[in-house]
Design a protein around this motif. Structure first.
Motif, PDB file in Angstrom:
ATOM      1  N   MET A   1     -10.874 -39.278 -10.010  1.00  0.00           N
ATOM      2  CA  MET A   1     -11.913 -38.903  -8.842  1.00  0.00           C
ATOM      3  C   MET A   1     -12.117 -40.403  -8.107  1.00  0.00           C
ATOM      4  N   PRO A   2     -12.286 -40.464  -7.015  1.00  0.00           N
ATOM      5  CA  PRO A   2     -12.412 -41.553  -5.823  1.00  0.00           C
ATOM      6  C   PRO A   2     -13.513 -42.291  -6.133  1.00  0.00           C
ATOM      7  N   PHE A   3     -14.127 -42.381  -7.314  1.00  0.00           N
ATOM      8  CA  PHE A   3     -15.422 -43.286  -7.454  1.00  0.00           C
ATOM      9  C   PHE A   3     -14.982 -44.567  -8.079  1.00  0.00           C
ATOM     10  N   ARG A   4     -15.693 -45.701  -7.619  1.00  0.00           N
ATOM     11  CA  ARG A   4     -15.668 -46.814  -8.366  1.00  0.00           C
ATOM     12  C   ARG A   4     -17.101 -47.640  -8.539  1.00  0.00           C
ATOM     13  N   TRP A  11     -21.961 -48.539  -6.145  1.00  0.00           N
ATOM     14  CA  TRP A  11     -21.110 -47.331  -6.277  1.00  0.00           C
ATOM     15  C   TRP A  11     -20.438 -46.942  -5.280  1.00  0.00           C
ATOM     16  N   TYR A  13     -17.538 -44.632  -2.956  1.00  0.00           N
ATOM     17  CA  TYR A  13     -16.766 -43.320  -2.871  1.00  0.00           C
ATOM     18  C   TYR A  13     -15.786 -43.678  -1.987  1.00  0.00           C
ATOM     19  N   ARG A  14     -14.334 -43.376  -2.368  1.00  0.00           N
ATOM     20  CA  ARG A  14     -13.276 -43.776  -1.514  1.00  0.00           C
ATOM     21  C   ARG A  14     -13.221 -45.272  -0.746  1.00  0.00           C
ATOM     22  N   THR A  16     -16.126 -46.702  -0.004  1.00  0.00           N
ATOM     23  CA  THR A  16     -17.341 -47.012   1.037  1.00  0.00           C
ATOM     24  C   THR A  16     -18.690 -46.855   0.035  1.00  0.00           C
ATOM     25  N   ILE A  18     -22.033 -46.061  -1.671  1.00  0.00           N
ATOM     26  CA  ILE A  18     -22.840 -45.017  -1.560  1.00  0.00           C
ATOM     27  C   ILE A  18     -24.246 -45.506  -1.196  1.00  0.00           C
ATOM     28  N   VAL A  24     -26.723 -41.827  -5.852  1.00  0.00           N
ATOM     29  CA  VAL A  24     -26.282 -42.711  -6.950  1.00  0.00           C
ATOM     30  C   VAL A  24     -27.020 -42.283  -8.358  1.00  0.00           C
ATOM     31  N   PHE A  27     -25.049 -39.198  -9.786  1.00  0.00           N
ATOM     32  CA  PHE A  27     -24.206 -39.486 -10.128  1.00  0.00           C
ATOM     33  C   PHE A  27     -24.296 -40.216 -11.551  1.00  0.00           C
ATOM     34  N   ILE A  50     -13.473 -42.318 -13.743  1.00  0.00           N
ATOM     35  CA  ILE A  50     -13.877 -43.384 -12.707  1.00  0.00           C
ATOM     36  C   ILE A  50     -13.694 -44.724 -13.125  1.00  0.00           C
TER      37      ILE A  50
END
Length: 168
Positions: A1-4, A11, A13-14, A16, A18, A24, A27, A50
Motif C-alpha cells: 500500500m502507498p502509505f507511510r 501519515w 499517501y503516495r 503527500t 493526509i 487519519v 486508518f 505500510i
C-alpha cells in the motif's frame, strides 16, 4: 500500500500528507501489526503492509490525577486515542543505558494495543510530554538498579538511570 507514517506521526499517501484528521483516525483504527513486526492496514476492501519510520502514533498530551502509587497517567495521541498507563499499557524506555551513552536520552514509548506475537502497537512519547513525566518522576529501583520513574495505576515505570550522586 502507498502509505507511510513518519517519525513525527504524519501519515502520507503516495508521499503527500493526509491533512484530514478524521481520515487519519479511520486508518489508525484499522492498523495492525503481525508476528514479524510489520504494520498492516486491514480494511474490508483492502489489506497491505505500510512503512512506519518509528512508532505509528505519538503521545502528544499528558493528564494525571492522584498521587503516589495510585496516580493515573493518561495520554492523548495524535489520532485522539486516550491511553492510561498501567498493567496493560506500559511506558517503555531504554532507561538502563549508561547515562554517558544516552546521547539525547532515552526515547520512551507507550503501549497502545497488542499486535500479533511480541510486537505491540506503540506511541512514541513526545519530548514535551517526556519532560512532564520527568517532572513527576521519583527515585526507585528496577531489577536492582537505582532509577527515576513514574507510577500509574500501581505500576512503576522506570524512565532513566538515577544521576550519579543521587543515592536512593
Amino acid at each position: 500500500m502507498p502509505f507511510r507514517i513518519q517519525r513525527d506521526g504524519t501519515w502520507l499517501y503516495r508521499g503527500t500528507p493526509i491533512r484530514r484528521k478524521p481520515m487519519v483516525c479511520l486508518f489508525a483504527s484499522v492498523l495492525t501489526r503481525d508476528a514479524e513486526g510489520a504494520y498492516w492496514l486491514r480494511t474490508p476492501a483492502e489489506c497491505g503492509t505500510i512503512e512506519v519510520e518509528d512508532a505509528p502514533f505519538v503521545a502528544m498530551e499528558l493528564h494525571w490525577s492522584g498521587c503516589g502509587r495510585e496516580q493515573v497517567l493518561s495520554f492523548r495521541t495524535n489520532v485522539d486515542l486516550v491511553v492510561c498507563a498501567g498493567p496493560d499499557h506500559a511506558i517503555l524506555a531504554e532507561w538502563d543505558v549508561p547515562c554517558e551513552e544516552c546521547g539525547t536520552g532515552p526515547v520512551p514509548y507507550l503501549h497502545v494495543r497488542d499486535g500479533a506475537g511480541a510486537y505491540p502497537i506503540q506511541a512514541r512519547i513526545a519530548r514535551s510530554v517526556y519532560y512532564e513525566l520527568a517532572a513527576l518522576a521519583v527515585p526507585g529501583t528496577c531489577r536492582g538498579t537505582p532509577c527515576l520513574g513514574v507510577w500509574s495505576q500501581n505500576v512503576f515505570f522506570p524512565l532513566s538511570c538515577l544521576p550519579a550522586g543521587d543515592g536512593n
